[in-house]
Design an enzyme around this catalytic site. Sequence first.
Site, PDB file in Angstrom:
ATOM      1  N   ARG A  48      11.338 -32.204 -22.131  1.00 51.55           N
ATOM      2  CA  ARG A  48      10.065 -31.424 -21.527  1.00 51.55           C
ATOM      3  C   ARG A  48      10.258 -31.750 -20.095  1.00 51.55           C
ATOM      4  NH1 ARG A  48       3.914 -32.710 -21.065  1.00 51.55           N
ATOM      5  NH2 ARG A  48       3.025 -30.786 -20.961  1.00 51.55           N
ATOM      6  N   ILE A  74       2.541 -25.742 -17.542  1.00 52.99           N
ATOM      7  CA  ILE A  74       3.021 -25.905 -19.279  1.00 52.99           C
ATOM      8  C   ILE A  74       2.020 -26.938 -20.039  1.00 52.99           C
ATOM      9  CG2 ILE A  74       3.854 -27.943 -18.106  1.00 52.99           C
ATOM     10  CD1 ILE A  74       6.105 -27.832 -19.940  1.00 52.99           C
ATOM     11  N   SER A  75       1.577 -26.172 -21.458  1.00 51.35           N
ATOM     12  CA  SER A  75       0.786 -26.219 -22.226  1.00 51.35           C
ATOM     13  C   SER A  75       1.124 -27.869 -22.696  1.00 51.35           C
ATOM     14  CB  SER A  75       1.090 -24.868 -23.475  1.00 51.35           C
ATOM     15  OG  SER A  75       0.539 -23.594 -23.175  1.00 51.35           O
ATOM     16  N   GLN A  76       0.063 -28.507 -23.457  1.00 53.67           N
ATOM     17  CA  GLN A  76      -0.012 -29.821 -23.964  1.00 53.67           C
ATOM     18  C   GLN A  76       0.924 -29.274 -25.446  1.00 53.67           C
ATOM     19  OE1 GLN A  76      -3.730 -30.326 -25.835  1.00 53.67           O
ATOM     20  NE2 GLN A  76      -3.173 -31.667 -27.010  1.00 53.67           N
TER      21      GLN A  76
END
Length: 226
Positions: A48, A74-76
Amino acid sequence: MNIHPLPPSALKGEGMTSQRARDRLAATLKETGIQDARVIDVIRNLPRHHFIDQALHSRAYENTALPIGHGQTISQPWVVARMTEALLEFGMPQKVLEIGTGSGYQAAVLSALVPQVYTVERIEELLRQARRRFRQLGITNLRSRYDDGKLGWPDEGPFDAVILTAAGDAIPHAILDQMTPTGVLVAPVGSPSSQTLIRMRGDGHGDFVQEELGPVSFVPLLGGIG
Protein backbone atom coordinates in the site's frame (compact mmCIF):
# COMPACT_ATOMS: atom_id res chain seq x y z
CA MET A 1 -8.72 -19.13 -7.15
CA ASN A 2 -5.05 -18.26 -7.48
CA ILE A 3 -4.00 -14.75 -6.54
CA HIS A 4 -1.88 -13.16 -9.27
CA PRO A 5 1.69 -12.98 -7.89
CA LEU A 6 3.50 -9.68 -7.48
CA PRO A 7 7.17 -9.36 -8.39
CA PRO A 8 9.58 -9.64 -5.42
CA SER A 9 10.63 -6.01 -5.86
CA ALA A 10 7.07 -4.94 -5.01
CA LEU A 11 7.15 -6.67 -1.64
CA LYS A 12 10.20 -5.00 -0.15
CA GLY A 13 9.74 -2.71 2.80
CA GLU A 14 11.38 -1.71 6.05
CA GLY A 15 10.07 -0.57 9.40
CA MET A 16 6.55 0.75 9.06
CA THR A 17 6.30 -0.62 5.49
CA SER A 18 7.65 -4.09 6.28
CA GLN A 19 5.84 -7.38 5.89
CA ARG A 20 5.28 -7.37 9.65
CA ALA A 21 3.32 -4.11 9.33
CA ARG A 22 1.21 -5.68 6.56
CA ASP A 23 0.58 -8.75 8.67
CA ARG A 24 -0.69 -6.55 11.48
CA LEU A 25 -3.06 -4.81 9.08
CA ALA A 26 -4.34 -8.17 7.82
CA ALA A 27 -4.96 -9.27 11.41
CA THR A 28 -6.85 -6.06 12.10
CA LEU A 29 -9.09 -6.61 9.08
CA LYS A 30 -9.92 -10.11 10.24
CA GLU A 31 -10.62 -8.95 13.80
CA THR A 32 -12.97 -6.23 12.53
CA GLY A 33 -15.19 -8.50 10.48
CA ILE A 34 -13.58 -9.11 7.08
CA GLN A 35 -14.23 -12.78 6.34
CA ASP A 36 -12.98 -13.44 2.81
CA ALA A 37 -9.52 -14.95 3.20
CA ARG A 38 -8.68 -14.22 -0.44
CA VAL A 39 -9.22 -10.50 0.11
CA ILE A 40 -7.21 -10.48 3.34
CA ASP A 41 -4.32 -12.27 1.63
CA VAL A 42 -4.22 -9.75 -1.21
CA ILE A 43 -4.16 -6.80 1.18
CA ARG A 44 -1.48 -8.55 3.25
CA ASN A 45 0.73 -8.87 0.17
CA LEU A 46 -0.03 -5.65 -1.74
CA PRO A 47 2.41 -2.81 -0.93
CA ARG A 48 0.00 0.00 0.00
CA HIS A 49 2.91 2.38 0.58
CA HIS A 50 3.50 2.38 -3.21
CA PHE A 51 0.15 4.15 -3.62
CA ILE A 52 0.82 7.18 -1.41
CA ASP A 53 3.44 9.92 -1.12
CA GLN A 54 6.70 8.93 0.56
CA ALA A 55 6.01 11.39 3.37
CA LEU A 56 3.07 9.20 4.42
CA HIS A 57 4.82 5.82 4.14
CA SER A 58 4.97 5.43 7.92
CA ARG A 59 1.14 5.44 7.97
CA ALA A 60 0.60 3.18 4.96
CA TYR A 61 -0.55 0.17 6.97
CA GLU A 62 -2.74 2.00 9.41
CA ASN A 63 -6.42 1.24 8.97
CA THR A 64 -7.23 4.76 7.85
CA ALA A 65 -7.86 6.85 4.73
CA LEU A 66 -4.97 9.06 3.60
CA PRO A 67 -4.74 12.08 1.25
CA ILE A 68 -3.41 11.57 -2.29
CA GLY A 69 -3.80 15.13 -3.57
CA HIS A 70 -6.43 16.86 -5.71
CA GLY A 71 -8.90 16.65 -2.85
CA GLN A 72 -8.94 12.83 -3.06
CA THR A 73 -8.01 10.04 -0.67
CA ILE A 74 -6.84 6.44 -0.68
CA SER A 75 -9.63 4.59 1.10
CA GLN A 76 -9.33 2.98 4.51
CA PRO A 77 -8.10 -0.62 4.03
CA TRP A 78 -11.14 -1.98 5.87
CA VAL A 79 -13.45 -0.22 3.41
CA VAL A 80 -11.47 -1.54 0.42
CA ALA A 81 -11.66 -5.05 1.87
CA ARG A 82 -15.38 -4.80 2.67
CA MET A 83 -16.30 -3.51 -0.78
CA THR A 84 -14.18 -6.16 -2.45
CA GLU A 85 -15.61 -9.07 -0.49
CA ALA A 86 -19.14 -7.74 -1.05
CA LEU A 87 -18.46 -7.74 -4.78
CA LEU A 88 -17.20 -11.35 -4.71
CA GLU A 89 -19.65 -12.86 -2.22
CA PHE A 90 -22.03 -14.42 -4.76
CA GLY A 91 -19.42 -15.62 -7.24
CA MET A 92 -16.25 -14.55 -9.00
CA PRO A 93 -16.91 -11.90 -11.68
CA GLN A 94 -14.87 -12.16 -14.85
CA LYS A 95 -14.99 -8.49 -15.81
CA VAL A 96 -15.12 -5.61 -13.29
CA LEU A 97 -15.55 -1.87 -13.86
CA GLU A 98 -14.23 0.57 -11.28
CA ILE A 99 -15.35 4.19 -11.28
CA GLY A 100 -12.74 6.40 -9.63
CA THR A 101 -9.21 5.05 -10.00
CA GLY A 102 -7.72 7.50 -7.50
CA SER A 103 -4.40 6.14 -6.25
CA GLY A 104 -5.01 2.84 -8.05
CA TYR A 105 -5.05 0.79 -4.83
CA GLN A 106 -8.58 -0.58 -5.11
CA ALA A 107 -8.03 -1.49 -8.77
CA ALA A 108 -4.79 -3.26 -7.85
CA VAL A 109 -6.58 -5.28 -5.16
CA LEU A 110 -9.23 -6.32 -7.68
CA SER A 111 -6.62 -7.17 -10.31
CA ALA A 112 -5.13 -9.77 -7.96
CA LEU A 113 -8.48 -11.52 -7.70
CA VAL A 114 -10.45 -11.23 -10.95
CA PRO A 115 -9.45 -11.85 -14.58
CA GLN A 116 -10.20 -8.39 -16.02
CA VAL A 117 -10.38 -4.95 -14.41
CA TYR A 118 -11.36 -1.71 -16.15
CA THR A 119 -10.97 1.55 -14.24
CA VAL A 120 -11.99 5.13 -15.11
CA GLU A 121 -10.58 8.32 -13.56
CA ARG A 122 -11.57 11.94 -14.22
CA ILE A 123 -8.39 13.57 -12.81
CA GLU A 124 -5.61 13.12 -15.35
CA GLU A 125 -2.67 13.51 -12.95
CA LEU A 126 -4.03 10.88 -10.57
CA LEU A 127 -4.51 8.47 -13.46
CA ARG A 128 -0.97 9.11 -14.72
CA GLN A 129 0.43 8.26 -11.28
CA ALA A 130 -1.78 5.18 -10.95
CA ARG A 131 -0.68 3.87 -14.34
CA ARG A 132 2.95 4.21 -13.31
CA ARG A 133 2.24 2.17 -10.18
CA PHE A 134 0.45 -0.52 -12.18
CA ARG A 135 3.49 -0.82 -14.45
CA GLN A 136 5.88 -0.99 -11.50
CA LEU A 137 3.84 -3.78 -9.94
CA GLY A 138 3.67 -5.72 -13.18
CA ILE A 139 -0.14 -5.67 -13.34
CA THR A 140 -1.21 -6.75 -16.83
CA ASN A 141 -4.92 -7.60 -16.49
CA LEU A 142 -6.03 -4.00 -15.91
CA ARG A 143 -7.03 -1.28 -18.37
CA SER A 144 -7.50 2.37 -17.42
CA ARG A 145 -9.21 5.34 -19.03
CA TYR A 146 -9.21 9.12 -18.52
CA ASP A 147 -12.87 10.11 -18.75
CA ASP A 148 -16.03 11.13 -16.92
CA GLY A 149 -16.70 8.20 -14.60
CA LYS A 150 -20.44 8.82 -14.63
CA LEU A 151 -20.41 7.61 -18.23
CA GLY A 152 -18.83 4.27 -17.32
CA TRP A 153 -16.96 2.53 -20.14
CA PRO A 154 -19.68 1.62 -22.67
CA ASP A 155 -17.30 0.30 -25.33
CA GLU A 156 -16.13 -2.45 -22.98
CA GLY A 157 -19.42 -3.43 -21.34
CA PRO A 158 -21.29 -5.32 -20.19
CA PHE A 159 -19.61 -5.88 -16.84
CA ASP A 160 -20.26 -8.64 -14.32
CA ALA A 161 -19.49 -6.29 -11.46
CA VAL A 162 -19.08 -2.56 -10.85
CA ILE A 163 -17.51 -0.73 -7.94
CA LEU A 164 -17.74 3.03 -7.30
CA THR A 165 -15.19 4.73 -5.07
CA ALA A 166 -17.03 8.05 -4.80
CA ALA A 167 -20.51 8.84 -3.50
CA GLY A 168 -23.44 10.36 -5.36
CA ASP A 169 -27.11 10.76 -4.54
CA ALA A 170 -27.90 7.89 -6.92
CA ILE A 171 -26.15 5.44 -9.22
CA PRO A 172 -25.91 6.90 -12.76
CA HIS A 173 -28.23 5.11 -15.19
CA ALA A 174 -25.43 4.89 -17.75
CA ILE A 175 -23.48 2.64 -15.37
CA LEU A 176 -26.45 0.41 -14.56
CA ASP A 177 -27.05 0.00 -18.29
CA GLN A 178 -23.52 -1.41 -18.69
CA MET A 179 -24.08 -4.28 -16.24
CA THR A 180 -24.98 -7.84 -17.13
CA PRO A 181 -28.53 -8.93 -16.14
CA THR A 182 -27.21 -10.64 -13.00
CA GLY A 183 -24.38 -8.20 -12.32
CA VAL A 184 -23.36 -6.89 -8.89
CA LEU A 185 -22.65 -3.26 -8.00
CA VAL A 186 -21.12 -1.96 -4.77
CA ALA A 187 -21.09 1.77 -4.12
CA PRO A 188 -21.44 4.50 -1.49
CA VAL A 189 -24.63 6.55 -1.90
CA GLY A 190 -25.69 9.74 -0.14
CA SER A 191 -24.66 13.27 0.74
CA PRO A 192 -21.23 14.30 2.07
CA SER A 193 -22.64 14.19 5.61
CA SER A 194 -24.54 10.89 5.39
CA GLN A 195 -23.51 7.99 3.15
CA THR A 196 -24.40 4.32 3.05
CA LEU A 197 -22.58 1.51 1.29
CA ILE A 198 -25.05 -0.36 -0.89
CA ARG A 199 -24.98 -3.51 -2.99
CA MET A 200 -27.25 -3.94 -6.00
CA ARG A 201 -27.73 -7.31 -7.68
CA GLY A 202 -29.46 -7.82 -11.00
CA ASP A 203 -32.33 -10.29 -10.86
CA GLY A 204 -31.85 -11.35 -14.48
CA HIS A 205 -35.06 -9.64 -15.59
CA GLY A 206 -34.02 -5.99 -15.68
CA ASP A 207 -34.52 -5.12 -12.00
CA PHE A 208 -32.11 -4.85 -9.08
CA VAL A 209 -32.25 -6.08 -5.51
CA GLN A 210 -30.65 -3.52 -3.21
CA GLU A 211 -29.24 -3.95 0.29
CA GLU A 212 -27.46 -1.64 2.71
CA LEU A 213 -24.05 -2.68 4.03
CA GLY A 214 -23.40 0.08 6.54
CA PRO A 215 -22.29 3.72 6.89
CA VAL A 216 -19.21 4.98 5.02
CA SER A 217 -17.54 8.25 4.07
CA PHE A 218 -16.28 8.93 0.52
CA VAL A 219 -15.41 11.90 -1.64
CA PRO A 220 -18.24 13.13 -3.93
CA LEU A 221 -18.93 11.49 -7.28
CA LEU A 222 -18.34 14.27 -9.82
CA GLY A 223 -18.97 14.42 -13.54
CA GLY A 224 -16.76 15.78 -16.28
CA ILE A 225 -12.97 15.64 -16.38
CA GLY A 226 -10.45 17.87 -14.69
